[in-house]
Design a protein around this motif. Structure first.
Motif: not given
Length: 850
Positions: A664-665, A688-695
């Protein structure tokens, strides 16, 4: 602060009472002198006015008070005090002279005599009161020899003298003591032997036996004879002298025994006088050694007592011929009705003495009781936690010893046996070494509580005092043991096998080797080999977390060296300081933590070390604040190499934190990074690219949109967000591909071409390296010298769609190479592709080439 005040008060008390003692001495001397003059009817009024008398008094007082440290030695509680303050000495002497010469209170009448006696009595009372006053410190410079301030209820760890009463017994020796006392009281035997390891409590047991026997009438008198350091040829004489002295101290007339030691030595050495030898021939058996010893019986019969001679310190005595003389004396005590002995022998003592023939009854000191060990260690930990109640403890359950266990597995089969307590008992070795270990651990904990792990401090101290061989092994093989700490599969690690082989080669018993392996397991060293023997530490049935301040850690703090030093080095960061800053941040999100995190890698490593203190929300907030501080402090130079970046990533990815809060951040943190450093923005995206819910594409598109808005809003933006020392910011931003595609082609960046030209014109020193890396590919690892670099013509022409922009950028790059001829790697890179660049410049080449 409290300890300093305590020392000051104790020192002031010691000095005050030392002078009171000296004053009492002067009162006694003066009063006795005046009383004597009164009884002799000497006119004191005439004497005190005489210069000779005044000089004599001055010499007397000055001699009594102006003393060197070794001239006057008072020994209350075995401590020495010396009066060496000249100013106070002068004041006391002046007052006493005034007392004698000016007040004129002594006369020849009865009142004067009574007053003199009262002053004399007052001096004696002060003297007696001083003798019973307990003083703790020596006036003067304080050092490590001061009395140890021990935990309440554990005063026994500071005492070296033997225990004398069962009430003071700390190791459950009551059964042994009562059994010994009953045998002596019933007179079933006269010679006793007691064996045990060094420091196992043999002397304490004997003194408790003596104390138990004193509860009954006509208890035997004990004579203690320590043979350590005594002349081997005179041992019998020394022991007999101790017997005579003991009888004399009890008020027995020993005139008939005064020559007993000498007579016995003459008989056993065969060097008596001609008269004694003649009498020996005439009166058979009257002057042999046994007859000499039998002279003790009439004396002891007259007082109705028996003697028990206690032979101590035999385990510290080495001359074999001296031991033979000692054994002869003890053997001949069998012929003396009222004398017996107790022979104390160490298990480690190697001697040819037939111990069981010499002693009618022998006992062996019991091993250290696990129950006593549990009680004392739990009391010790409670006392340690009392003085460190404000310290933060990461895992309080580590100090609940009833929950701590070490399971031993054999051949992959869990035995279910908790070897923790049995191993600690073996390592502790004896009550004395256990006491010394607690004393050492307490002294260190008082100095640096909260800066070391308490459980590991205790194990370390027990190893050092109770198992020196194991401790030396730990110290000499620390690097190899720490290497096992990072192994995930110990059974495949040859180093573990080598360590175990070294342990097996140590001069230890099988129980001691097992205990040593258990101790190493508790200290975090993974020395298990699963197909042979393995150990697992835990709380009850759960795995015990590793100590955050463990000896297995070599960085950022070497806790083994911290324990060795007993304190922190100057400039070293306090763990409790780090913990307090973390706790404040988690509560208030203060700016101190991110600033310290960026400041040094030591702080960053400490944050990682105590990362378990963070909840997910606080950790994500710290990542965001760290990016802000790094951008503000380093600008375009901020990157993953900035102190704290990788440590926070390890905490986030390896600490079991959820991805939702960071996801979210992500956009907000990425935008903060883009605003200050393109390298930091790329590194953050990469880590950190794999930590977000968006693609990843959506996140990338948001990144590009923010980047474009910043470029269009500020002409100087590009020159501020790159780092000439590490010129990969533009390449990573525009062309990042394997293994994470940029999702942008060269044509997507056509809008940026003119801005790059303007930035290059304005700041060629800052922009030149990054632009050169963007278009010039490095082939040095795969091509000969002539083809080290090649110009990416396709990408350049797709991005710079117009001839004018191509010509302008090519000219700017050639100008940079002209201004830096062979000065750096960037110039070399441009020089290799200068022909390709000149093809875009055309007829303007002469402006750039000589």
């Amino acid at each position: 602060m409290n300890r300093t005040r305590h020392r000051f008060i104790a020192r002031a008390k010691a000095v005050l009472f030392a002078y009171i003692d000296a004053l009492a001495v002067i009162f006694i001397i003066t009063s006795g002198f005046v009383v004597a003059l009164n009884f002799l009817n000497v006119p004191i009024k005439m004497l005190y006015s005489e210069p000779i008398f005044i000089a004599a008094l001055s010499i007397l007082f000055a001699g009594a008070l102006s003393l060197k440290p070794l001239d006057l030695i008072l020994q209350p509680k075995s401590l020495r005090y010396a009066l060496v303050n000249p100013s106070v000495t002068f004041l006391i002497v002046s007052l006493l002279l005034l007392y004698v010469t000016v007040l004129r209170i002594f006369h020849f009448n009865a009142e004067g005599a009574v007053l003199s006696v009262l002053v004399l009595f007052l001096g004696v009372l002060i003297r007696q009161a001083w003798r019973s006053f307990p003083v703790l410190f020596i006036p003067g410079k304080f050092n490590d020899s001061e009395k140890l301030d021990v935990p309440k209820g554990m005063e026994w760890i500071s005492k070296e003298e033997p225990v004398e009463t069962l009430a003071a017994d700390q190791f459950s020796y009551a059964g042994l003591v009562r059994r010994f006392a009953k045998l002596i009281r019933d007179s079933k035997c006269k010679s006793f032997g007691l064996t045990g390891a060094h420091g196992s409590g043999k002397s304490s047991v004997v003194r408790m036996v003596e104390n138990e026997l004193k509860k009954h009438p006509c208890a035997p008198w004990f004579v203690y004879a320590g043979v350590w350091g005594k002349d081997s040829d005179l041992l019998p004489s020394y022991i007999l002298s101790e017997i005579v002295n003991r009888l004399h101290s009890e008020g027995v007339e020993v005139l008939s025994l005064a020559s007993l030691p000498a007579d016995y030595m003459k008989e056993i050495m065969g060097n008596g006088t001609w008269l004694s030898r003649f009498l020996g021939l005439c009166f058979e058996n009257q002057h042999d050694s046994q007859s000499v010893l039998k002279r003790l019986d009439p004396v002891l019969d007259s007082v109705g007592r028996q003697l028990i001679v206690v032979i101590e310190d035999v385990d510290r005595y080495s001359p074999e011929h001296g031991m033979s003389a000692l054994c002869r004396l003890l053997d001949e005590f069998r012929f003396v009705r009222n004398v017996g002995f107790i022979f104390l022998k160490g298990q480690e003592t190697k001697t040819s003495i037939d111990f069981h023939r010499l002693c009618e009854h022998t006992e062996m000191m019991p091993t250290l009781s696990v129950d006593a060990l549990q009680k004392h260690l739990n009391d010790f930990i409670a006392a340690c936690l009392d003085i460190s109640d404000k310290d933060h403890v990461m895992y309080p359950n580590r100090y609940d010893l009833l929950q701590v266990g070490v399971s031993r597995c054999l051949g992959k089969e869990l035995s279910g046996e908790n070897v923790f307590w049995s191993s600690m008992a073996v390592i502790s070795h004896s009550p004395r070494s256990f006491k010394h270990a607690l004393r050492r651990a307490w002294r260190i904990w008082v100095e640096i509580h909260g800066e070391v792990d308490l459980l590991e401090l205790i194990v370390w101290a027990l190893l050092r005092e109770g198992c020196p061989v194991g401790y030396d092994f730990l110290k000499n093989n620390l690097s190899e043991l720490r290497a096992t700490h990072v192994q995930t599969k110990p059974e495949e690690n040859k180093q573990v096998t080598e360590i175990r082989a070294k342990i097996c080669s140590l001069d230890l018993s099988e129980h001691e080797r097992l205990a040593l392996k258990t101790a190493f397991t508790l200290l975090g060293f993974k020395i298990s080999v699963f197909h042979e023997e393995s150990f697992c530490s835990g709380w009850a049935r759960q795995n015990m977390p590793e100590a955050t301040q463990g000896l297995a850690l070599a960085s950022p703090t070497d806790y083994f060296m911290r324990l060795e030093a007993g304190g922190l080095n100057q400039g070293e960061i306090f763990d409790q300081e780090v913990i307090c800053v973390i706790r404040d941040y988690c509560k208030k999100r203060t700016v101190l933590l991110p600033k310290n995190l960026v400041k040094t890698h030591v702080w960053a490593a400490k944050i990682e070390q105590f990362g378990a203190l963070f909840d997910t929300e606080s950790l994500v907030a710290l990542i965001e604040d760290h990016v802000n501080v790094a951008v503000d402090q380093f600008g375009g130079a901020a990157s993953e190499r900035t102190s704290g970046f990788r440590e926070l990533n390890k905490l986030m990815t390896g600490g079991g934190h959820g991805d939702e809060v960071l996801g979210a951040s992500m956009q907000r943190i990425l935008f903060q990074a883009v605003s200050g450093s393109l390298t930091l923005a790329y590194d953050f995206y990469y880590w950190y690219r794999n930590k977000t819910s968006v693609s990843q594409k959506q996140l990338r598109d948001l990144w590009v949109q923010k980047f474009r808005s910043l470029v269009e809003a500020d002409d100087l933006y590009l020159s501020k967000v790159v780092n000439p020392s590490v010129p990969y910011a533009l390449y990573n931003t525009l062309r990042c591909d394997d293994p994470h595609p940029s999702f942008n082609s060269a044509t997507d960046w056509q809008w940026l071409a003119s801005y790059l030209c303007m930035a290059m014109e304005a700041s060629p020193e800052r922009m030149g390296p990054d632009i050169a890396h963007l278009f010039v590919r490095d082939n040095r690892s795969r091509q000969p010298v002539a083809a080290w670099f090649n110009f990416d013509t396709q990408y350049f022409e797709e991005m710079y769609a117009t001839k004018d922009l191509r010509e302008k950028m090519a000219a700017l790059l050639l100008k940079y190479e002209e201004d830096h001829p062979g000065a750096d790697e960037i110039s070399l890179r441009i020089k290799h592709v200068s022909h390709a660049l000149m093809s875009y410049v055309g007829h303007q080449t002469s402006e750039f080439r000589a």
